[in-house]
Design a protein around this motif. Structure first.
Motif, mmCIF file in Angstrom:
data_model
loop_
_atom_site.group_PDB
_atom_site.id
_atom_site.type_symbol
_atom_site.label_atom_id
_atom_site.label_comp_id
_atom_site.label_asym_id
_atom_site.label_seq_id
_atom_site.Cartn_x
_atom_site.Cartn_y
_atom_site.Cartn_z
ATOM 1 N N GLY A 72 5.282 69.613 2.708
ATOM 2 C CA GLY A 72 5.102 70.954 3.237
ATOM 3 C C GLY A 72 5.644 71.113 4.648
ATOM 4 O O GLY A 72 6.405 70.293 5.144
ATOM 5 N N PRO A 73 5.252 72.182 5.340
ATOM 6 C CA PRO A 73 5.817 72.517 6.654
ATOM 7 C C PRO A 73 5.278 71.621 7.762
ATOM 8 O O PRO A 73 4.229 70.997 7.633
ATOM 9 C CB PRO A 73 5.384 73.964 6.863
ATOM 10 C CG PRO A 73 4.111 74.074 6.082
ATOM 11 C CD PRO A 73 4.285 73.197 4.883
ATOM 12 N N ALA A 74 6.026 71.568 8.857
ATOM 13 C CA ALA A 74 5.617 70.801 10.040
ATOM 14 C C ALA A 74 6.318 71.390 11.254
ATOM 15 O O ALA A 74 7.211 72.234 11.138
ATOM 16 C CB ALA A 74 5.972 69.320 9.875
ATOM 17 N N ASP A 75 5.920 70.944 12.439
ATOM 18 C CA ASP A 75 6.534 71.424 13.673
ATOM 19 C C ASP A 75 7.810 70.667 14.023
ATOM 20 O O ASP A 75 8.740 71.230 14.603
ATOM 21 C CB ASP A 75 5.546 71.293 14.832
ATOM 22 C CG ASP A 75 4.303 72.141 14.629
ATOM 23 O OD1 ASP A 75 4.419 73.373 14.746
ATOM 24 O OD2 ASP A 75 3.239 71.576 14.319
ATOM 25 N N PHE A 76 7.828 69.361 13.699
ATOM 26 C CA PHE A 76 8.949 68.509 14.079
ATOM 27 C C PHE A 76 9.319 67.592 12.917
ATOM 28 O O PHE A 76 8.481 67.266 12.069
ATOM 29 C CB PHE A 76 8.600 67.645 15.288
ATOM 30 C CG PHE A 76 8.152 68.417 16.504
ATOM 31 C CD1 PHE A 76 9.001 69.307 17.143
ATOM 32 C CD2 PHE A 76 6.874 68.251 17.008
ATOM 33 C CE1 PHE A 76 8.586 70.015 18.254
ATOM 34 C CE2 PHE A 76 6.441 68.949 18.120
ATOM 35 C CZ PHE A 76 7.306 69.836 18.751
ATOM 36 N N LEU A 77 10.577 67.145 12.937
ATOM 37 C CA LEU A 77 11.074 66.160 11.973
ATOM 38 C C LEU A 77 11.801 65.058 12.719
ATOM 39 O O LEU A 77 12.654 65.335 13.575
ATOM 40 C CB LEU A 77 12.040 66.827 10.987
ATOM 41 C CG LEU A 77 12.853 65.884 10.090
ATOM 42 C CD1 LEU A 77 11.952 65.146 9.106
ATOM 43 C CD2 LEU A 77 13.959 66.649 9.349
ATOM 44 N N VAL A 78 11.471 63.817 12.382
ATOM 45 C CA VAL A 78 12.209 62.658 12.890
ATOM 46 C C VAL A 78 12.828 61.947 11.695
ATOM 47 O O VAL A 78 12.120 61.358 10.869
ATOM 48 C CB VAL A 78 11.308 61.688 13.681
ATOM 49 C CG1 VAL A 78 12.122 60.502 14.194
ATOM 50 C CG2 VAL A 78 10.630 62.409 14.840
ATOM 51 N N ASN A 79 14.150 62.001 11.595
ATOM 52 C CA ASN A 79 14.876 61.323 10.520
ATOM 53 C C ASN A 79 15.159 59.890 10.943
ATOM 54 O O ASN A 79 16.138 59.616 11.649
ATOM 55 C CB ASN A 79 16.191 62.054 10.225
ATOM 56 C CG ASN A 79 16.034 63.149 9.206
ATOM 57 O OD1 ASN A 79 15.355 62.979 8.197
ATOM 58 N ND2 ASN A 79 16.671 64.284 9.449
ATOM 59 N N CYS A 80 14.292 58.982 10.509
ATOM 60 C CA CYS A 80 14.401 57.595 10.935
ATOM 61 C C CYS A 80 14.719 56.646 9.783
ATOM 62 O O CYS A 80 15.079 55.498 10.020
ATOM 63 C CB CYS A 80 13.092 57.179 11.609
ATOM 64 S SG CYS A 80 13.261 55.731 12.662
ATOM 65 N N ALA A 81 14.579 57.092 8.547
ATOM 66 C CA ALA A 81 14.854 56.220 7.400
ATOM 67 C C ALA A 81 16.308 55.765 7.438
ATOM 68 O O ALA A 81 17.216 56.564 7.654
ATOM 69 C CB ALA A 81 14.560 56.958 6.101
ATOM 70 N N GLY A 82 16.515 54.482 7.227
ATOM 71 C CA GLY A 82 17.881 53.963 7.257
ATOM 72 C C GLY A 82 17.989 52.612 6.580
ATOM 73 O O GLY A 82 16.993 51.920 6.373
ATOM 74 N N THR A 83 19.220 52.259 6.253
ATOM 75 C CA THR A 83 19.481 50.953 5.653
ATOM 76 C C THR A 83 20.880 50.524 6.033
ATOM 77 O O THR A 83 21.656 51.305 6.594
ATOM 78 C CB THR A 83 19.333 51.025 4.116
ATOM 79 O OG1 THR A 83 19.343 49.692 3.577
ATOM 80 C CG2 THR A 83 20.461 51.834 3.486
#
Length: 241
Positions: A72-83
């Motif tokens: 659902g909704p949020a105030d912030f997003l941190v795209n940290c997933a990686g490989t």
């Protein structure tokens, strides 16, 4: 940097930079929505900071969209997933390319897209931090697809800043140097590999996950209200020399 009352989605929150960011922002009052592949990592994180956690497979487009719909909704997003899959130019495989690009680039774009759609529906505002790497700025051996994915994400961040700015949504990238996660400690323990890289850091050390987490917190905070479309290098001076 008080995040009381704010909700933050963090992909790759089970380990490394993502986990350190989740713990730091929770300490500063944020409600964390943690996404990770490994349930045991999420369980231990939730025991420590509370919040919400979702064991998800972000390697497919459908999985990424389903995960964002679930949280659902949020105030912030941190795209940290990686490989990463270590392959040279001559040895690159389609399987290695897909594994790296799907997680590092496509998943980040989908998560940002779904996050932004919900922010706009809610009236706008908020911020996205995309975690990239100095590998997108320098040519490291056997990092062909990894470098392409991180450089691509930085380019996409600038487009996000331009298109989402009118909705009050900021988008920034953060490019760490070698960061001493549990995985990296094993990879960089050999002095023959570590020392030539270490000497290129004026501060005399690699980054800790907490160093990067603090920089992410800064970029999410109101202290960075005019920072968008930028790439912040958290590299101990590596790119300066």
């Amino acid at each position: 940097m008080d995040f009381t009352g704010k909700t933050v989605i963090i992909t790759g929150a089970g380990k490394g930079i993502g986990r350190a960011t989740a713990e730091l922002l929770a300490e500063r009052g944020a409600e964390i929505i943690a996404l990770s592949r490994t349930q045991s990592d999420l369980d231990s994180l939730r025991e420590k900071i509370g919040g919400q956690s979702y064991a998800v497979d972000l390697s497919t487009a459908a999985g990424a969209r389903a995960a964002m719909a679930e949280v659902g909704p949020a105030d912030f997003l941190v795209n940290c997933a990686g490989t990463n899959v270590l392959e040279s130019v001559l040895d690159m495989t389609e399987e290695g390319y897909d594994a790296v690009m799907n997680i590092n680039l496509r998943t980040a774009l989908i998560c940002a897209q779904e996050f932004a759609r919900r922010r706009i529906e809610a009236g706008g505002g908020g911020a996205i931090v995309n975690v990239t790497s100095i590998a997108g700025h320098r040519g490291f051996q056997d990092h062909l697809c990894y470098a392409a994915s991180k450089a691509g994400l930085e380019g996409a961040t600038r487009v996000m800043a331009r298109e989402l700015g009118p909705h009050g949504i900021r988008a920034v990238a953060i490019a760490p140097t070698v960061t001493m996660t549990e995985l990296a400690k094993g990879s960089w323990s050999d002095p023959a590999k570590r020392d030539p890289m270490m000497v290129r850091h004026p501060v005399g050390r690699f980054a800790e996950a907490e160093d990067v987490a603090r920089a992410i917190a800064l970029l999410l905070s109101d202290d960075a209200v005019m920072v968008t479309g930028s790439v912040l290098s958290v590299d101990g001076g590596f790119l300066a020399i």
